[in-house]
Design a protein around this motif. Structure first.
Motif, PDB file in Angstrom:
ATOM      1  N   GLU A   1       0.789  -1.229   0.000  1.00 53.96           N
ATOM      2  CA  GLU A   1       0.000   0.000   0.000  1.00 53.96           C
ATOM      3  C   GLU A   1       0.828   1.291   0.000  1.00 53.96           C
ATOM      4  O   GLU A   1       0.407   2.288  -0.563  1.00 53.96           O
ATOM      5  CB  GLU A   1      -0.915   0.044   1.237  1.00 53.96           C
ATOM      6  N   ARG A   2       1.964   1.285   0.656  1.00 55.90           N
ATOM      7  CA  ARG A   2       2.640   2.551   0.934  1.00 55.90           C
ATOM      8  C   ARG A   2       3.844   2.864   0.054  1.00 55.90           C
ATOM      9  O   ARG A   2       4.151   4.042  -0.166  1.00 55.90           O
ATOM     10  CB  ARG A   2       3.075   2.576   2.400  1.00 55.90           C
TER      11      ARG A   2
ATOM     12  N   ARG B   1       3.638   5.416  -2.862  1.00 55.13           N
ATOM     13  CA  ARG B   1       3.433   6.792  -2.391  1.00 55.13           C
ATOM     14  C   ARG B   1       4.720   7.355  -1.797  1.00 55.13           C
ATOM     15  O   ARG B   1       5.076   8.503  -2.048  1.00 55.13           O
ATOM     16  CB  ARG B   1       2.298   6.827  -1.366  1.00 55.13           C
ATOM     17  N   TRP B   2       5.432   6.531  -1.010  1.00 51.26           N
ATOM     18  CA  TRP B   2       6.695   6.996  -0.436  1.00 51.26           C
ATOM     19  C   TRP B   2       7.664   7.412  -1.541  1.00 51.26           C
ATOM     20  O   TRP B   2       8.330   8.429  -1.432  1.00 51.26           O
ATOM     21  CB  TRP B   2       7.346   5.904   0.402  1.00 51.26           C
TER      22      TRP B   2
ATOM     23  N   ARG C   1       6.939   8.364  -4.655  1.00 52.29           N
ATOM     24  CA  ARG C   1       6.449   9.595  -5.291  1.00 52.29           C
ATOM     25  C   ARG C   1       6.768  10.827  -4.447  1.00 52.29           C
ATOM     26  O   ARG C   1       7.020  11.899  -4.968  1.00 52.29           O
ATOM     27  CB  ARG C   1       4.927   9.524  -5.502  1.00 52.29           C
ATOM     28  N   ASN C   2       6.758  10.638  -3.127  1.00 49.13           N
ATOM     29  CA  ASN C   2       6.980  11.752  -2.200  1.00 49.13           C
ATOM     30  C   ASN C   2       8.442  11.884  -1.777  1.00 49.13           C
ATOM     31  O   ASN C   2       8.733  12.522  -0.765  1.00 49.13           O
ATOM     32  CB  ASN C   2       6.111  11.582  -0.947  1.00 49.13           C
TER      33      ASN C   2
ATOM     34  N   SER D   1       3.362  10.499   4.763  1.00 47.13           N
ATOM     35  CA  SER D   1       2.263  11.439   4.514  1.00 47.13           C
ATOM     36  C   SER D   1       2.332  12.636   5.457  1.00 47.13           C
ATOM     37  O   SER D   1       1.817  13.707   5.139  1.00 47.13           O
ATOM     38  CB  SER D   1       0.914  10.739   4.638  1.00 47.13           C
TER      39      SER D   1
END
Length: 164
Positions: A94-95, A98-99, A101-102, A107
């Protein structure tokens, strides 16, 4: 003369199930990992285990327990990774996208802990055709989960005895 390229033989559809667990005594403290790899086609089963470091954390031990079997499995397999660490299972399923991309930030804006371990785990998983991450409730009577838990703890205990 016309040269043709040989078409490589297709890889067999290998399906491997891995049950993994990490253990840390003290958090931080001595750690160990264990995994049971099962080839669903041949029925072959391999157990691997070892120390994770004299001064590690439970999360690093869990990441190591997921990484080691993925490195051992020949590339191209369909792998099901089953473990009781929500940290690893949710991190990979899940994470992690996103990690990345960031810029490896959470978050809330902080840096992702154990980023080098996450990168190594992602790289190991990427060499396989497919990796599914499945959470197994720990200490709930699942024989393979109980076995890897015991083996990982034994590795951590063995390491603790060696540093006294």
């Amino acid at each position: 003369m016309t040269e043709t390229l040989a078409t490589p033989e297709p890889l067999p559809n290998r399906k491997i199930t891995v049950n993994f667990d990490g253990s840390c005594l003290g958090n931080p403290g001595p750690g160990g990992f264990a995994a049971i790899l099962q080839d669903e086609t041949s029925g072959k089963e391999v157990t691997i285990s070892g120390p994770c470091g004299r001064h590690t954390t439970n999360n690093k031990a869990e990441l190591t327990a997921a990484l080691k079997p993925l490195l051992k499995i020949k590339a191209g397999a369909h792998v099901t990774m089953t473990g009781d660490s929500e940290y690893v299972i949710k991190g990979m399923s899940e994470r992690i996208a996103r990690w990345k991309r960031n810029g490896w930030r959470t978050s809330s804006g902080g840096f992702v802990a154990n980023v080098e371990e996450w990168k190594a785990l992602e790289a190991a998983a990427s060499k396989h055709a497919k990796v599914n991450w499945v959470w197994q409730h720990g200490h709930a009577g699942c024989p393979l989960n109980e076995k890897v838990d015991g083996l990982a703890r034994a590795e951590a205990e063995k390491l603790r005895r060696s540093i006294r």
